[in-house]
Design a protein around this motif. Structure first.
Motif, PDB file in Angstrom:
ATOM      1  N   LYS A   1       0.839  -1.188   0.000  1.00 61.24           N
ATOM      2  CA  LYS A   1       0.000   0.000   0.000  1.00 61.24           C
ATOM      3  C   LYS A   1       0.876   1.239   0.000  1.00 61.24           C
ATOM      4  O   LYS A   1       1.951   1.258   0.579  1.00 61.24           O
ATOM      5  CB  LYS A   1      -0.912  -0.027   1.240  1.00 61.24           C
ATOM      6  N   ILE A   2       0.393   2.288  -0.666  1.00 64.44           N
ATOM      7  CA  ILE A   2       1.054   3.594  -0.637  1.00 64.44           C
ATOM      8  C   ILE A   2       0.050   4.589  -0.082  1.00 64.44           C
ATOM      9  O   ILE A   2      -1.042   4.755  -0.635  1.00 64.44           O
ATOM     10  CB  ILE A   2       1.504   4.037  -2.044  1.00 64.44           C
ATOM     11  N   TYR A   3       0.406   5.233   1.019  1.00 63.30           N
ATOM     12  CA  TYR A   3      -0.453   6.253   1.613  1.00 63.30           C
ATOM     13  C   TYR A   3       0.129   7.625   1.327  1.00 63.30           C
ATOM     14  O   TYR A   3       1.310   7.891   1.590  1.00 63.30           O
ATOM     15  CB  TYR A   3      -0.561   6.045   3.129  1.00 63.30           C
ATOM     16  N   LEU A   4      -0.686   8.502   0.763  1.00 60.50           N
ATOM     17  CA  LEU A   4      -0.302   9.882   0.511  1.00 60.50           C
ATOM     18  C   LEU A   4      -1.082  10.776   1.468  1.00 60.50           C
ATOM     19  O   LEU A   4      -2.276  10.596   1.647  1.00 60.50           O
ATOM     20  CB  LEU A   4      -0.619  10.275  -0.941  1.00 60.50           C
ATOM     21  N   SER A   5      -0.405  11.755   2.053  1.00 54.14           N
ATOM     22  CA  SER A   5      -1.056  12.581   3.072  1.00 54.14           C
ATOM     23  C   SER A   5      -2.130  13.500   2.503  1.00 54.14           C
ATOM     24  O   SER A   5      -2.856  14.141   3.261  1.00 54.14           O
ATOM     25  CB  SER A   5      -0.009  13.407   3.828  1.00 54.14           C
ATOM     26  N   ASN A   6      -2.267  13.571   1.184  1.00 54.41           N
ATOM     27  CA  ASN A   6      -3.346  14.375   0.604  1.00 54.41           C
ATOM     28  C   ASN A   6      -4.651  13.593   0.534  1.00 54.41           C
ATOM     29  O   ASN A   6      -5.653  14.086   0.002  1.00 54.41           O
ATOM     30  CB  ASN A   6      -2.951  14.877  -0.789  1.00 54.41           C
ATOM     31  N   GLY A   7      -4.658  12.355   1.053  1.00 56.78           N
ATOM     32  CA  GLY A   7      -5.903  11.608   1.152  1.00 56.78           C
ATOM     33  C   GLY A   7      -6.041  10.430   0.214  1.00 56.78           C
ATOM     34  O   GLY A   7      -7.028   9.710   0.293  1.00 56.78           O
ATOM     35  N   PHE A   8      -5.071  10.207  -0.652  1.00 53.24           N
ATOM     36  CA  PHE A   8      -5.151   9.085  -1.593  1.00 53.24           C
ATOM     37  C   PHE A   8      -4.369   7.888  -1.068  1.00 53.24           C
ATOM     38  O   PHE A   8      -3.302   8.029  -0.468  1.00 53.24           O
ATOM     39  CB  PHE A   8      -4.618   9.494  -2.967  1.00 53.24           C
ATOM     40  N   ILE A   9      -4.919   6.707  -1.319  1.00 59.05           N
ATOM     41  CA  ILE A   9      -4.264   5.448  -0.968  1.00 59.05           C
ATOM     42  C   ILE A   9      -4.187   4.607  -2.233  1.00 59.05           C
ATOM     43  O   ILE A   9      -5.201   4.394  -2.916  1.00 59.05           O
ATOM     44  CB  ILE A   9      -5.053   4.691   0.118  1.00 59.05           C
ATOM     45  N   ILE A  10      -3.000   4.155  -2.559  1.00 64.48           N
ATOM     46  CA  ILE A  10      -2.749   3.391  -3.785  1.00 64.48           C
ATOM     47  C   ILE A  10      -2.480   1.942  -3.402  1.00 64.48           C
ATOM     48  O   ILE A  10      -1.567   1.662  -2.623  1.00 64.48           O
ATOM     49  CB  ILE A  10      -1.541   3.972  -4.545  1.00 64.48           C
ATOM     50  N   LYS A  11      -3.281   1.045  -3.934  1.00 61.05           N
ATOM     51  CA  LYS A  11      -3.112  -0.380  -3.651  1.00 61.05           C
ATOM     52  C   LYS A  11      -2.802  -1.112  -4.954  1.00 61.05           C
ATOM     53  O   LYS A  11      -3.601  -1.076  -5.894  1.00 61.05           O
ATOM     54  CB  LYS A  11      -4.363  -0.957  -2.993  1.00 61.05           C
ATOM     55  N   ILE A  12      -1.638  -1.729  -5.002  1.00 60.49           N
ATOM     56  CA  ILE A  12      -1.200  -2.484  -6.177  1.00 60.49           C
ATOM     57  C   ILE A  12      -1.005  -3.930  -5.752  1.00 60.49           C
ATOM     58  O   ILE A  12      -0.298  -4.201  -4.769  1.00 60.49           O
ATOM     59  CB  ILE A  12       0.120  -1.930  -6.755  1.00 60.49           C
ATOM     60  N   GLY A  13      -1.621  -4.847  -6.467  1.00 64.36           N
ATOM     61  CA  GLY A  13      -1.559  -6.252  -6.083  1.00 64.36           C
ATOM     62  C   GLY A  13      -0.146  -6.757  -5.865  1.00 64.36           C
ATOM     63  O   GLY A  13       0.121  -7.483  -4.910  1.00 64.36           O
ATOM     64  N   ARG A  14       0.760  -6.351  -6.738  1.00 60.31           N
ATOM     65  CA  ARG A  14       2.149  -6.791  -6.637  1.00 60.31           C
ATOM     66  C   ARG A  14       3.064  -5.716  -6.055  1.00 60.31           C
ATOM     67  O   ARG A  14       4.281  -5.842  -6.122  1.00 60.31           O
ATOM     68  CB  ARG A  14       2.675  -7.214  -8.019  1.00 60.31           C
ATOM     69  N   GLY A  15       2.487  -4.674  -5.501  1.00 64.70           N
ATOM     70  CA  GLY A  15       3.332  -3.596  -4.995  1.00 64.70           C
ATOM     71  C   GLY A  15       4.045  -2.884  -6.128  1.00 64.70           C
ATOM     72  O   GLY A  15       3.544  -2.818  -7.252  1.00 64.70           O
ATOM     73  N   LEU A  16       5.219  -2.374  -5.854  1.00 58.75           N
ATOM     74  CA  LEU A  16       5.978  -1.671  -6.888  1.00 58.75           C
ATOM     75  C   LEU A  16       6.559  -2.601  -7.933  1.00 58.75           C
ATOM     76  O   LEU A  16       6.964  -2.155  -9.014  1.00 58.75           O
ATOM     77  CB  LEU A  16       7.130  -0.881  -6.239  1.00 58.75           C
ATOM     78  N   HIS A  17       6.598  -3.887  -7.641  1.00 57.66           N
ATOM     79  CA  HIS A  17       7.389  -4.814  -8.452  1.00 57.66           C
ATOM     80  C   HIS A  17       6.536  -5.621  -9.429  1.00 57.66           C
ATOM     81  O   HIS A  17       6.441  -6.845  -9.349  1.00 57.66           O
ATOM     82  CB  HIS A  17       8.177  -5.753  -7.541  1.00 57.66           C
ATOM     83  N   PHE A  18       5.910  -4.927 -10.371  1.00 60.76           N
ATOM     84  CA  PHE A  18       5.079  -5.633 -11.349  1.00 60.76           C
ATOM     85  C   PHE A  18       5.669  -5.575 -12.753  1.00 60.76           C
ATOM     86  O   PHE A  18       4.990  -5.912 -13.724  1.00 60.76           O
ATOM     87  CB  PHE A  18       3.647  -5.077 -11.349  1.00 60.76           C
ATOM     88  N   TYR A  19       6.922  -5.163 -12.864  1.00 60.59           N
ATOM     89  CA  TYR A  19       7.577  -5.099 -14.172  1.00 60.59           C
ATOM     90  C   TYR A  19       8.445  -6.331 -14.405  1.00 60.59           C
ATOM     91  O   TYR A  19       9.095  -6.834 -13.480  1.00 60.59           O
ATOM     92  CB  TYR A  19       8.472  -3.859 -14.275  1.00 60.59           C
ATOM     93  N   LYS A  20       8.452  -6.790 -15.630  1.00 65.03           N
ATOM     94  CA  LYS A  20       9.371  -7.853 -16.015  1.00 65.03           C
ATOM     95  C   LYS A  20      10.725  -7.242 -16.370  1.00 65.03           C
ATOM     96  O   LYS A  20      10.812  -6.063 -16.707  1.00 65.03           O
ATOM     97  CB  LYS A  20       8.822  -8.636 -17.212  1.00 65.03           C
ATOM     98  N   ALA A  21      11.750  -8.054 -16.295  1.00 70.57           N
ATOM     99  CA  ALA A  21      13.087  -7.566 -16.608  1.00 70.57           C
ATOM    100  C   ALA A  21      13.184  -7.214 -18.079  1.00 70.57           C
ATOM    101  O   ALA A  21      12.530  -7.834 -18.929  1.00 70.57           O
ATOM    102  CB  ALA A  21      14.127  -8.627 -16.252  1.00 70.57           C
ATOM    103  N   SER A  22      13.955  -6.192 -18.373  1.00 66.24           N
ATOM    104  CA  SER A  22      14.206  -5.824 -19.764  1.00 66.24           C
ATOM    105  C   SER A  22      14.955  -6.958 -20.448  1.00 66.24           C
ATOM    106  O   SER A  22      15.984  -7.427 -19.953  1.00 66.24           O
ATOM    107  CB  SER A  22      15.038  -4.536 -19.807  1.00 66.24           C
TER     108      SER A  22
END
Length: 241
Positions: free
Chosen positions: A189-210
């Motif tokens: 989860k990413i909490y921003l103090s302006n009131g938004f919460i970002i939920k990503i199933g895999r977190g930041l790590h959803f990219y495949k390697a180049s």
């Protein structure tokens, strides 16, 4: 610096951050200040003085509990304002496109819950996220990372070294940093103090390697293939500071 002086400095800063609405930083400072004051009190031989200090400690603990309640309230999910489903091997999704517009000059604090922070690409993803924060959040003052502690038998201090480098860089940019290790952490989860919460199933790590490494997508992640995941942006109107 003595424990008493250090405690006084930490607690004064905690009160200041509390008054400014920087409650994540205030919580950290209250916790650290109370711990320092407790150490000092444990060595105080005068019963009257010790009783006075314990009364002050109770007051600060009450403030810290009130801060914790406020944070818990702000982390309650409100309404979904955006939902994106990313399919396996999709491209065209970088952090900025997905949630950059929700990171703005009203964001003074960020908390990132990311359990896995052990591999080089994971540290790189963290840096890319913080680069976006540095670009979009000019008033950012505090960043808290909650992750799992990891020790490699060959490099037992590598995680703390790498995160320490990131912390030192943010410190130079006048952004206070707190890194907390929770072995039971599993949410992302990413909490921003302006009131938004970002939920990503895999977190930041959803990219495949180049692949191959030196190809389009090495630097600009919108060209990277993705793993399947969902991204939800929540807005809690009571969370705005």
């Amino acid at each position: 610096m003595s424990n008493a002086l250090k405690a006084k400095e930490l607690l004064m800063r905690a009160v200041e951050c509390d008054q400014l609405g920087r409650i994540l930083e205030a919580q950290t400072l209250y916790t650290e200040g109370i711990a320092q004051l407790m150490q000092f009190v444990s060595g105080e031989p005068d019963d009257v003085k010790r009783k006075g200090f314990l009364t002050r400690i109770k007051e600060y603990m009450d403030r810290a509990d009130a801060i914790k309640a406020r944070i818990n309230g702000k982390l309650m999910l409100g309404e979904v304002v955006s939902h994106v489903s990313i399919e396996e091997n999709d491209t065209g999704f970088d952090y900025d496109q997905l949630f950059g517009k929700y990171m703005d000059d009203k964001t003074v604090e960020i908390m990132l819950e990311e359990p896995y922070m052990t591999q080089n690409y994971q540290y790189q993803n963290l840096v890319r996220f913080l680069e976006l924060a540095a670009t979009n959040c000019p008033n950012l003052k505090y960043f808290r990372l909650i992750t799992k502690e990891y020790q490699d038998a060959k490099n037992p201090d590598q995680q703390r070294t790498n995160l320490g480098q990131i912390k030192a860089d943010l410190d130079r940019r006048n952004v206070a940093v707190s890194i907390k290790y929770e072995d039971s952490l599993h949410d992302r989860k990413i909490y921003l103090s302006n009131g938004f919460i970002i939920k990503i199933g895999r977190g930041l790590h959803f990219y495949k390697a180049s692949n191959p490494m030196y190809s389009i997508g090495l630097v600009n992640y919108k060209f990277r293939k993705c793993l399947q995941t969902d991204v939800d942006i929540w807005r809690n109107s009571s969370a705005a500071t």
